[in-house]
Write a protein that holds these residues in place. Structure first.
Motif, PDB file in Angstrom:
ATOM      1  N   SER A  66     -10.101  -4.479   1.761  1.00 21.87           N
ATOM      2  CA  SER A  66     -11.437  -4.553   1.170  1.00 21.87           C
ATOM      3  C   SER A  66     -11.527  -3.576   0.001  1.00 21.87           C
ATOM      4  O   SER A  66     -10.680  -2.702  -0.158  1.00 21.87           O
ATOM      5  N   GLY A  67     -12.568  -3.741  -0.819  1.00 22.18           N
ATOM      6  CA  GLY A  67     -12.738  -2.880  -1.979  1.00 22.18           C
ATOM      7  C   GLY A  67     -12.780  -1.406  -1.607  1.00 22.18           C
ATOM      8  O   GLY A  67     -12.161  -0.568  -2.264  1.00 22.18           O
ATOM      9  N   GLY A  68     -13.494  -1.091  -0.525  1.00 18.97           N
ATOM     10  CA  GLY A  68     -13.606   0.305  -0.100  1.00 18.97           C
ATOM     11  C   GLY A  68     -12.269   0.861   0.353  1.00 18.97           C
ATOM     12  O   GLY A  68     -11.932   2.014   0.058  1.00 18.97           O
ATOM     13  N   MET A  69     -11.504   0.020   1.069  1.00 15.01           N
ATOM     14  CA  MET A  69     -10.183   0.472   1.504  1.00 15.01           C
ATOM     15  C   MET A  69      -9.274   0.713   0.298  1.00 15.01           C
ATOM     16  O   MET A  69      -8.537   1.694   0.246  1.00 15.01           O
ATOM     17  N   GLN A  70      -9.354  -0.192  -0.671  1.00 21.21           N
ATOM     18  CA  GLN A  70      -8.537  -0.017  -1.875  1.00 21.21           C
ATOM     19  C   GLN A  70      -8.896   1.283  -2.583  1.00 21.21           C
ATOM     20  O   GLN A  70      -8.025   2.008  -3.063  1.00 21.21           O
ATOM     21  N   GLN A  71     -10.197   1.571  -2.629  1.00 22.04           N
ATOM     22  CA  GLN A  71     -10.615   2.798  -3.304  1.00 22.04           C
ATOM     23  C   GLN A  71     -10.078   4.010  -2.555  1.00 22.04           C
ATOM     24  O   GLN A  71      -9.673   5.002  -3.169  1.00 22.04           O
ATOM     25  N   ARG A  72     -10.048   3.924  -1.215  1.00 27.71           N
ATOM     26  CA  ARG A  72      -9.492   5.035  -0.441  1.00 27.71           C
ATOM     27  C   ARG A  72      -8.004   5.198  -0.722  1.00 27.71           C
ATOM     28  O   ARG A  72      -7.505   6.318  -0.813  1.00 27.71           O
ATOM     29  N   VAL A  73      -7.307   4.058  -0.889  1.00 27.49           N
ATOM     30  CA  VAL A  73      -5.883   4.149  -1.240  1.00 27.49           C
ATOM     31  C   VAL A  73      -5.737   4.871  -2.575  1.00 27.49           C
ATOM     32  O   VAL A  73      -4.866   5.728  -2.749  1.00 27.49           O
ATOM     33  N   SER A  74      -6.609   4.534  -3.527  1.00 27.83           N
ATOM     34  CA  SER A  74      -6.462   5.152  -4.849  1.00 27.83           C
ATOM     35  C   SER A  74      -6.777   6.647  -4.785  1.00 27.83           C
ATOM     36  O   SER A  74      -6.196   7.432  -5.530  1.00 27.83           O
ATOM     37  N   ILE A  75      -7.655   7.031  -3.867  1.00 26.29           N
ATOM     38  CA  ILE A  75      -7.918   8.467  -3.688  1.00 26.29           C
ATOM     39  C   ILE A  75      -6.691   9.139  -3.064  1.00 26.29           C
ATOM     40  O   ILE A  75      -6.239  10.195  -3.520  1.00 26.29           O
ATOM     41  N   ALA A  76      -6.125   8.488  -2.044  1.00 19.81           N
ATOM     42  CA  ALA A  76      -4.922   9.034  -1.418  1.00 19.81           C
ATOM     43  C   ALA A  76      -3.801   9.159  -2.435  1.00 19.81           C
ATOM     44  O   ALA A  76      -3.071  10.150  -2.465  1.00 19.81           O
ATOM     45  N   ARG A  77      -3.689   8.153  -3.303  1.00 19.57           N
ATOM     46  CA  ARG A  77      -2.644   8.161  -4.319  1.00 19.57           C
ATOM     47  C   ARG A  77      -2.839   9.339  -5.277  1.00 19.57           C
ATOM     48  O   ARG A  77      -1.880   9.999  -5.676  1.00 19.57           O
ATOM     49  N   ALA A  78      -4.108   9.597  -5.636  1.00 24.61           N
ATOM     50  CA  ALA A  78      -4.382  10.700  -6.556  1.00 24.61           C
ATOM     51  C   ALA A  78      -4.065  12.044  -5.906  1.00 24.61           C
ATOM     52  O   ALA A  78      -3.715  13.008  -6.580  1.00 24.61           O
ATOM     53  N   LEU A  79      -4.191  12.093  -4.571  1.00 21.05           N
ATOM     54  CA  LEU A  79      -3.945  13.360  -3.872  1.00 21.05           C
ATOM     55  C   LEU A  79      -2.474  13.569  -3.535  1.00 21.05           C
ATOM     56  O   LEU A  79      -2.037  14.702  -3.326  1.00 21.05           O
ATOM     57  N   SER A  80      -1.715  12.465  -3.503  1.00 22.78           N
ATOM     58  CA  SER A  80      -0.395  12.491  -2.858  1.00 22.78           C
ATOM     59  C   SER A  80       0.557  13.522  -3.453  1.00 22.78           C
ATOM     60  O   SER A  80       1.419  14.028  -2.755  1.00 22.78           O
ATOM     61  N   PHE A  81       0.421  13.814  -4.728  1.00 23.74           N
ATOM     62  CA  PHE A  81       1.365  14.757  -5.333  1.00 23.74           C
ATOM     63  C   PHE A  81       0.748  16.140  -5.490  1.00 23.74           C
ATOM     64  O   PHE A  81       1.253  16.979  -6.220  1.00 23.74           O
ATOM     65  N   THR A 123      12.707  10.755   1.485  1.00 20.58           N
ATOM     66  CA  THR A 123      12.102  11.159   2.759  1.00 20.58           C
ATOM     67  C   THR A 123      10.763  11.830   2.510  1.00 20.58           C
ATOM     68  O   THR A 123       9.788  11.577   3.219  1.00 20.58           O
ATOM     69  N   GLU A 124      10.707  12.691   1.502  1.00 24.12           N
ATOM     70  CA  GLU A 124       9.453  13.351   1.143  1.00 24.12           C
ATOM     71  C   GLU A 124       8.389  12.320   0.756  1.00 24.12           C
ATOM     72  O   GLU A 124       7.225  12.427   1.157  1.00 24.12           O
ATOM     73  N   GLN A 125       8.832  11.302  -0.007  1.00 22.54           N
ATOM     74  CA  GLN A 125       7.895  10.234  -0.397  1.00 22.54           C
ATOM     75  C   GLN A 125       7.288   9.590   0.833  1.00 22.54           C
ATOM     76  O   GLN A 125       6.082   9.372   0.909  1.00 22.54           O
ATOM     77  N   LYS A 126       8.145   9.270   1.792  1.00 22.54           N
ATOM     78  CA  LYS A 126       7.700   8.573   2.985  1.00 22.54           C
ATOM     79  C   LYS A 126       6.730   9.455   3.782  1.00 22.54           C
ATOM     80  O   LYS A 126       5.671   8.996   4.213  1.00 22.54           O
ATOM     81  N   GLN A 127       7.097  10.729   3.934  1.00 20.97           N
ATOM     82  CA  GLN A 127       6.240  11.655   4.672  1.00 20.97           C
ATOM     83  C   GLN A 127       4.875  11.772   4.021  1.00 20.97           C
ATOM     84  O   GLN A 127       3.839  11.689   4.677  1.00 20.97           O
ATOM     85  N   ARG A 128       4.908  11.981   2.700  1.00 22.95           N
ATOM     86  CA  ARG A 128       3.628  12.161   2.010  1.00 22.95           C
ATOM     87  C   ARG A 128       2.773  10.914   2.068  1.00 22.95           C
ATOM     88  O   ARG A 128       1.564  10.989   2.285  1.00 22.95           O
ATOM     89  N   ALA A 129       3.399   9.751   1.872  1.00 21.46           N
ATOM     90  CA  ALA A 129       2.643   8.500   1.949  1.00 21.46           C
ATOM     91  C   ALA A 129       1.959   8.404   3.309  1.00 21.46           C
ATOM     92  O   ALA A 129       0.768   8.100   3.392  1.00 21.46           O
ATOM     93  N   ALA A 130       2.699   8.713   4.343  1.00 21.42           N
ATOM     94  CA  ALA A 130       2.136   8.635   5.695  1.00 21.42           C
ATOM     95  C   ALA A 130       0.999   9.641   5.850  1.00 21.42           C
ATOM     96  O   ALA A 130      -0.079   9.317   6.367  1.00 21.42           O
ATOM     97  N   ILE A 167       0.832  -1.198   0.000  1.00 20.68           N
ATOM     98  CA  ILE A 167       0.000   0.000   0.000  1.00 20.68           C
ATOM     99  C   ILE A 167       0.874   1.258   0.000  1.00 20.68           C
ATOM    100  O   ILE A 167       0.655   2.194  -0.789  1.00 20.68           O
ATOM    101  N   GLU A 168       1.901   1.237   0.843  1.00 16.59           N
ATOM    102  CA  GLU A 168       2.788   2.399   0.893  1.00 16.59           C
ATOM    103  C   GLU A 168       3.477   2.614  -0.456  1.00 16.59           C
ATOM    104  O   GLU A 168       3.545   3.730  -0.964  1.00 16.59           O
ATOM    105  N   ALA A 169       3.966   1.510  -1.037  1.00 15.20           N
ATOM    106  CA  ALA A 169       4.665   1.625  -2.317  1.00 15.20           C
ATOM    107  C   ALA A 169       3.718   2.100  -3.412  1.00 15.20           C
ATOM    108  O   ALA A 169       4.121   2.822  -4.329  1.00 15.20           O
TER     109      ALA A 169
END
Ligand SMILES: Nc1ncnc2c1ncn2[C@@H]1O[C@H](COP(=O)(O)OP(=O)(O)OP(=O)(O)O)[C@@H](O)[C@H]1O
Ligand SMILES: [Mg+2]
Lengths: 285, 300
Positions: A165-180, A138-145, A122-124
């Protein structure tokens, strides 16, 4: 709080052409879609996925797209994100062409499915866009967290997508879209496959997030309550050819809660969206 | 059914090995029957030539202990195999270990070259339509010519430019083994989900980044599947390459010598050696596959 001046609808009949809307937004225009048409050449003829679509979206707005299946919502989002070329017309994003905006990494795109990379933890997964964009480790790690925390998934860093779960995965994909930290968040039915309760929960989280970050959000949904609850503006679309039939303003306060769904104002807007959707549905095929 | 009586047959070890043991037993029985039937006339002919009286029992025994049977019995093959593996020092020319090592080195070098070539071709094909159209027909043609016909040509041509021994064999082996890898890796490199490709595009990833972060990891399952096919083909290539050269060493050389002198038992024990080698190689690839899979979050 009124963010935007009411847009003026020029045509009141749904089937009149061309469909032109003007909106005098108080904020700078983030997305300007002008006279965009897109025709797909398929083996069994041409499909007019978008026909003469005009739309202006102000910075910081939350715009929902709603309409029957096949009316071109996904296609419009893809055109705005430069994943698809329009047959005619132009798209301007923050004063740039869609391609420049894409190269400038202005888009955080959330697809209907989570589309996580199964071989990455998930972090990767969260770090992937950051790696591509050359953030320091370090920035990657901070932002991921930080973004995992934002979607309430702290502690799942080492897990792999299939363990969520599917909902958790979708939340990861939202976090991923926001991360940068993209200017624009494009979300294509992100909660489509989730049950009502999870959906409500994610709706609230998304709203808080939007209130916090003030991003411009373009959000495709099939759910009227979801659209009314989340949006500052609801774009109603209709198929064959894919076009905009109504744009409804919807300015509930940013700190709204799910309870507003019981208010008469909410019901009135929902009713107007429903009427617009009905008009777009054709049953004679 | 009472627990005590069923306990032994529900033990996990028994459960897991039971099907294998059953199949092996059936095969061995069929093999013995085959050996008796095929060698029967040979042995009877021998007895009759000597004009000595013989019993049914002697005849049966004879079919399973002939020196040059048409089909040796399993215990003869196993005996010869064990003797030629453990009976001589591993560097002796009579040792199967020695021959297996000669073939193995050609196999591994050929496999390495084949894998490299296969992957490079797949990358070229994936990245360029033009290359796909110009390369693919040749790649497919290359596999339509029987290797048995090509191998002598290779050996002669490579011999003429001074290449002998290990390298020509490896080249033949590579010639066979690159193919499954190219086919598998083209499939693998193009296997990413369109959504994943779109994501990379919205992040404006370079094509090199798409390759390293998406295409390669997606291709890993395909890579291991094709490596498993390729490594057995490499072995076959190396053995076939030993046949037309009249090589002095290698499993192919043992097969050839065996058939010259009608030493069927030697042929069969060389075949067993080839099978043992192939299973060992596949086991190694599978082991690496599992290790890599675990690091890439495969479900366990
Ligand atoms: N790549 C394509 N090739 C051909 N036709 C396409 C393609 N993508 C979409 N279409 C067609 O364009 C039209 C609009 O499709 P689109 O995916 O934008 O609909 P949608 O509004 O997102 O529908 P849904 O709510 O079901 O997701 C459909 O008629 C579809 O068949
Ligand atoms: Mg869609």
């Amino acid at each position: 709080m009124t963010l935007l001046v009411e847009p003026v609808r020029m045509n009141s009949t749904a089937d009149a052409e061309p469909h032109i809307y003007q909106s005098n937004v108080t904020r700078p225009i983030a997305v300007d879609v002008s006279k965009v048409s897109l025709t797909f050449d398929t083996t069994d003829g041409k499909v007019e996925a978008l026909s003469n679509v005009d739309l202006q979206i102000g910075g910081g707005e939350f715009v929902s797209f709603i309409g029957p299946s096949g009316c071109g919502k996904t296609t419009l989002l893809r055109v705005i994100a430069d994943l698809q070329q329009p047959s005619s017309g132009a798209v301007t994003v923050n004063g740039m062409s869609a391609e420049q905006a894409r190269l400038g990494r202005n888009y955080g795109y959330v697809f209907q499915a989570p589309a996580l990379f199964p071989w990455r933890s998930i972090e990767a997964n969260l770090k992937l866009p950051l790696e591509l964009m050359g953030f320091s480790p370090t920035e990657q790690k901070q932002r991921a967290a930080r973004y995992l925390d934002l979607v309430n998934l702290t502690g799942f860093e080492r897990k792999f997508p299939w363990q969520l779960s599917g909902g958790m995965q979708q939340r990861v994909s939202i976090a991923r879209a926001l991360s940068f930290d993209p200017e624009l968040l494009l979300m294509d039915e992100p909660f489509g496959a989730l049950d009502e309760i999870v959906r409500d929960h994610l709706n609230e989280q998304l709203l808080q997030l939007w209130a916090k970050t003030r991003k411009t959000v373009l959000f495709v949904t099939h759910s009227i309550p979801e659209a009314v609850f989340l949006s500052t503006k609801i774009v109603v679309m209709s198929p064959r050819p894919g076009r905009i039939t109504d744009i409804i303003d919807c300015n509930f306060p940013r700190d709204r809660t799910l309870e507003i769904r019981e208010t008469p104002e909410f019901m009135a807007i929902a009713q107007r969206v429903r009427t617009g959707l009905r008009a777009g549905h054709s049953y004679d095929e | 059914m009472p627990v005590a009586r069923t306990a032994w047959c529900t033990h996990p070890l028994v459960k897991r090995s039971a099907p294998v043991v059953t199949i092996v037993t059936v095969l061995i029985v069929v093999w013995y029957i085959g050996a008796v039937l095929m060698n029967l006339s040979l042995v009877r002919g021998g007895f009759e030539r000597e004009e000595a009286p013989y019993t049914m029992m002697e005849l049966l025994e004879g079919t399973m202990s002939a020196e040059r049977p048409l089909l040796p019995a399993p215990h003869q093959v196993v005996g010869a195999f064990i003797e030629s593996v453990f009976g001589y020092p591993p560097t002796a020319p009579r040792s199967l270990v020695y021959h297996a090592m000669v073939t193995l080195s050609a196999t591994l070098l050929g496999f390495g070259l084949g894998a490299l070539l296969g992957i490079v071709l797949a990358l070229a094909i994936v990245h360029s339509r033009v290359l796909e159209r110009s390369l693919m027909p040749w790649i497919i043609c290359s596999q339509m010519v029987p290797i048995l016909a090509l191998a002598p040509i290779f050996i002669v041509v490579l011999g003429a430019i001074g290449l002998q021994g290990l390298l020509p064999k490896s080249i033949i082996s590579a010639y066979l083994s690159f193919f499954p890898i190219t086919i598998g890796m083209v499939k693998g490199f193009t296997s990413p989900d369109p959504m994943q490709m779109d994501l990379m595009r919205t992040w404006s990833a370079t094509s090199r980044q798409v390759l390293s972060k998406l295409r390669w990891p997606s291709a890993v399952p395909y890579l291991f599947a094709s490596l498993k096919v390729a490594i057995t083909i490499s072995l076959i290539g190396a053995i076939v390459a030993e046949l037309p050269t009249g090589a002095e060493a290698g499993i192919g050389a043992r097969l050839l010598a065996g058939s010259y002198y009608g030493q069927t038992i030697q042929i069969w024990s060389a075949l067993v050696a080839a099978a043992v080698l192939a299973s060992g190689l596949i086991a190694i690839v599978s082991y690496v596959e599992r290790k890599v899979g675990r690091r890439m979050g495969a479900r366990t």
